[in-house]
Design a protein around this motif. Structure first.
Motif, PDB file in Angstrom:
ATOM      1  N   SER A 157      47.762  42.327  20.351  1.00  0.00           N
ATOM      2  CA  SER A 157      48.728  41.329  19.896  1.00  0.00           C
ATOM      3  C   SER A 157      49.212  40.467  21.058  1.00  0.00           C
ATOM      4  CB  SER A 157      49.924  42.010  19.215  1.00  0.00           C
ATOM      5  OG  SER A 157      49.535  42.625  18.018  1.00  0.00           O
ATOM      6  N   SER A 158      49.470  41.099  22.199  1.00  0.00           N
ATOM      7  CA  SER A 158      49.917  40.349  23.374  1.00  0.00           C
ATOM      8  C   SER A 158      48.827  39.413  23.877  1.00  0.00           C
ATOM      9  CB  SER A 158      50.334  41.318  24.488  1.00  0.00           C
ATOM     10  OG  SER A 158      51.464  42.062  24.097  1.00  0.00           O
ATOM     11  N   TRP A 159      47.579  39.860  23.764  1.00  0.00           N
ATOM     12  CA  TRP A 159      46.450  39.017  24.167  1.00  0.00           C
ATOM     13  C   TRP A 159      46.422  37.746  23.322  1.00  0.00           C
ATOM     14  CZ3 TRP A 159      40.608  40.698  23.648  1.00  0.00           C
ATOM     15  CH2 TRP A 159      39.813  39.796  24.374  1.00  0.00           C
ATOM     16  N   VAL A 160      46.624  37.883  22.014  1.00  0.00           N
ATOM     17  CA  VAL A 160      46.668  36.703  21.146  1.00  0.00           C
ATOM     18  C   VAL A 160      47.818  35.788  21.552  1.00  0.00           C
ATOM     19  CG1 VAL A 160      46.939  35.867  18.775  1.00  0.00           C
ATOM     20  CG2 VAL A 160      45.551  37.900  19.229  1.00  0.00           C
ATOM     21  N   ILE A 169      42.937  26.771  25.281  1.00  0.00           N
ATOM     22  CA  ILE A 169      42.265  27.598  24.281  1.00  0.00           C
ATOM     23  C   ILE A 169      42.292  26.890  22.933  1.00  0.00           C
ATOM     24  CG2 ILE A 169      42.236  29.813  23.087  1.00  0.00           C
ATOM     25  CD1 ILE A 169      41.587  30.011  26.052  1.00  0.00           C
ATOM     26  N   SER A 170      41.125  26.839  22.287  1.00  0.00           N
ATOM     27  CA  SER A 170      41.009  26.262  20.943  1.00  0.00           C
ATOM     28  C   SER A 170      40.803  27.381  19.930  1.00  0.00           C
ATOM     29  CB  SER A 170      39.821  25.299  20.867  1.00  0.00           C
ATOM     30  OG  SER A 170      39.962  24.250  21.805  1.00  0.00           O
ATOM     31  N   PHE A 171      41.520  27.294  18.816  1.00  0.00           N
ATOM     32  CA  PHE A 171      41.396  28.276  17.743  1.00  0.00           C
ATOM     33  C   PHE A 171      40.687  27.653  16.544  1.00  0.00           C
ATOM     34  CE2 PHE A 171      44.807  30.135  20.177  1.00  0.00           C
ATOM     35  CZ  PHE A 171      44.650  31.497  20.010  1.00  0.00           C
ATOM     36  N   TYR A 172      39.809  28.450  15.929  1.00  0.00           N
ATOM     37  CA  TYR A 172      39.105  28.045  14.711  1.00  0.00           C
ATOM     38  C   TYR A 172      39.251  29.155  13.689  1.00  0.00           C
ATOM     39  CZ  TYR A 172      36.814  24.360  17.426  1.00  0.00           C
ATOM     40  OH  TYR A 172      36.571  23.254  18.202  1.00  0.00           O
ATOM     41  N   THR A 184      38.194  32.564  15.523  1.00  0.00           N
ATOM     42  CA  THR A 184      37.644  32.635  16.873  1.00  0.00           C
ATOM     43  C   THR A 184      38.565  31.858  17.809  1.00  0.00           C
ATOM     44  OG1 THR A 184      36.253  30.668  16.530  1.00  0.00           O
ATOM     45  CG2 THR A 184      35.233  32.815  16.133  1.00  0.00           C
ATOM     46  N   ALA A 185      38.532  32.230  19.090  1.00  0.00           N
ATOM     47  CA  ALA A 185      39.274  31.509  20.125  1.00  0.00           C
ATOM     48  C   ALA A 185      38.322  31.245  21.274  1.00  0.00           C
ATOM     49  CB  ALA A 185      40.471  32.327  20.594  1.00  0.00           C
ATOM     50  N   LYS A 187      37.436  28.811  25.052  1.00  0.00           N
ATOM     51  CA  LYS A 187      37.798  27.899  26.137  1.00  0.00           C
ATOM     52  C   LYS A 187      36.532  27.179  26.551  1.00  0.00           C
ATOM     53  CE  LYS A 187      40.207  27.735  30.574  1.00  0.00           C
ATOM     54  NZ  LYS A 187      40.926  28.562  31.589  1.00  0.00           N
ATOM     55  N   LYS A 188      36.464  25.887  26.238  1.00  0.00           N
ATOM     56  CA  LYS A 188      35.242  25.102  26.424  1.00  0.00           C
ATOM     57  C   LYS A 188      34.121  25.775  25.633  1.00  0.00           C
ATOM     58  CE  LYS A 188      36.710  23.108  30.815  1.00  0.00           C
ATOM     59  NZ  LYS A 188      36.431  22.905  32.240  1.00  0.00           N
ATOM     60  N   ASN A 189      33.064  26.247  26.321  1.00  0.00           N
ATOM     61  CA  ASN A 189      31.956  26.860  25.579  1.00  0.00           C
ATOM     62  C   ASN A 189      31.943  28.379  25.689  1.00  0.00           C
ATOM     63  OD1 ASN A 189      31.212  26.813  28.340  1.00  0.00           O
ATOM     64  ND2 ASN A 189      29.049  26.968  27.794  1.00  0.00           N
ATOM     65  N   HIS A 190      33.068  28.936  26.164  1.00  0.00           N
ATOM     66  CA  HIS A 190      33.153  30.391  26.306  1.00  0.00           C
ATOM     67  C   HIS A 190      34.029  30.951  25.195  1.00  0.00           C
ATOM     68  CE1 HIS A 190      32.998  34.236  28.430  1.00  0.00           C
ATOM     69  NE2 HIS A 190      34.266  34.375  28.089  1.00  0.00           N
ATOM     70  N   TYR A 191      33.454  31.797  24.355  1.00  0.00           N
ATOM     71  CA  TYR A 191      34.199  32.421  23.256  1.00  0.00           C
ATOM     72  C   TYR A 191      34.870  33.686  23.761  1.00  0.00           C
ATOM     73  CZ  TYR A 191      33.080  29.195  19.568  1.00  0.00           C
ATOM     74  OH  TYR A 191      33.040  28.067  18.791  1.00  0.00           O
TER      75      TYR A 191
END
Length: 260
Positions: A157-160, A169-172, A184-185, A187-191
């Protein structure tokens, strides 16, 4: 702040675990003798009585596991880095031509959407945290016999929370009939993080989730999809293999606890 050059504080883990937490600089381990490393540990233990220490070794430095194990460490995880070259992926090309082919038969009449979500007042924070807790049971803290399950759950939970606070960070989310079933979360092309609601784990929808992620990256003109995964997580590891991912960067994680 360092402790005798070898240890550095990890305040995020101190928050997560509730005891002073540290990590070891792998580069330092490679440049000193095993006798010096043992001396550093001995001095550290005289000063600190209640602590957690994390260490990670690459495959080329695995011989250093001996000195770690002599000083109370044990292996909790082997992690690897899956990657997919998007332009060369036949599976992705097939997906972009006919997405419905990758939807399991039982869901053919359902409506799926995969899209980015903004950090506004409607951001589904509680839903994402619930999915993350339900999805992660194979991470290094959940399988560590010295870490209580509630602490391991709280760490997720803390990580989220940390990812939500990071503007890079982009969330989908993946929705089924407008209901969030996965996210999914990246950063650029790293999931960094992803998972399904518990009712949809082993549903056969993993390909749909990750191929949508690959599609987004290709549209954003990235060359590769990259991530890191524990080899404990065989379900997702097999998924990546089916999708044609290759694997690199084997790393071994070690934990050491002292609770007095």
């Amino acid at each position: 702040m360092t402790h005798h050059n070898i240890f550095y504080e990890t305040p995020w883990e101190t928050r997560n675990l509730g005891i002073p937490s540290y990590a070891i600089d792998e580069e330092y381990l490679t440049n000193v003798s095993q006798e010096d490393i043992s001396s550093e540990f001995s001095l550290f233990r005289k000063i600190n009585k209640n602590y957690f220490i994390f260490a990670r070794l690459s495959k080329k430095n695995l011989h250093l596991a001996t000195v770690l194990e002599k000083n109370g460490f044990y292996v909790v995880e082997c992690a690897i880095s899956p990657y997919l070259r998007l332009a060369r992926s036949e599976v992705l090309s097939r997906f972009m031509r006919n997405e419905s082919y990758f939807i399991p038969k039982k869901y053919k009449d359902r409506i799926f959407r995969y899209y980015s979500i903004d950090r506004d007042h409607e951001f589904p924070e509680s839903e994402l945290k619930a999915i993350a807790r339900e999805s992660f049971s194979d991470d290094r803290f959940h399988i560590d016999h010295n870490c209580p399950t509630d602490i391991a759950d709280g760490r997720i939970s803390s990580w989220v929370d940390d990812l939500i606070s990071d503007p890079d960070i982009s969330f989908y989310v993946l929705t089924l009939n407008d209901k969030i079933i996965a996210f999914t979360a990246k950063k650029k092309n790293h999931y960094i993080l992803g998972g399904f609601q518990k009712n949809y784990i082993r549903s056969g929808l993993g390909e749909l989730l990750y191929l949508n992620g690959c599609k987004i990256l290709k549209e954003q003109e990235y060359k590769t999809f990259e991530t890191q995964i524990s080899t404990n997580n065989l379900l997702v590891l097999n998924l990546y293999a089916r999708l044609g991912f290759k694997f690199k960067n084997t790393q071994y994680s070690f934990h050491c606890w002292s609770k007095e």
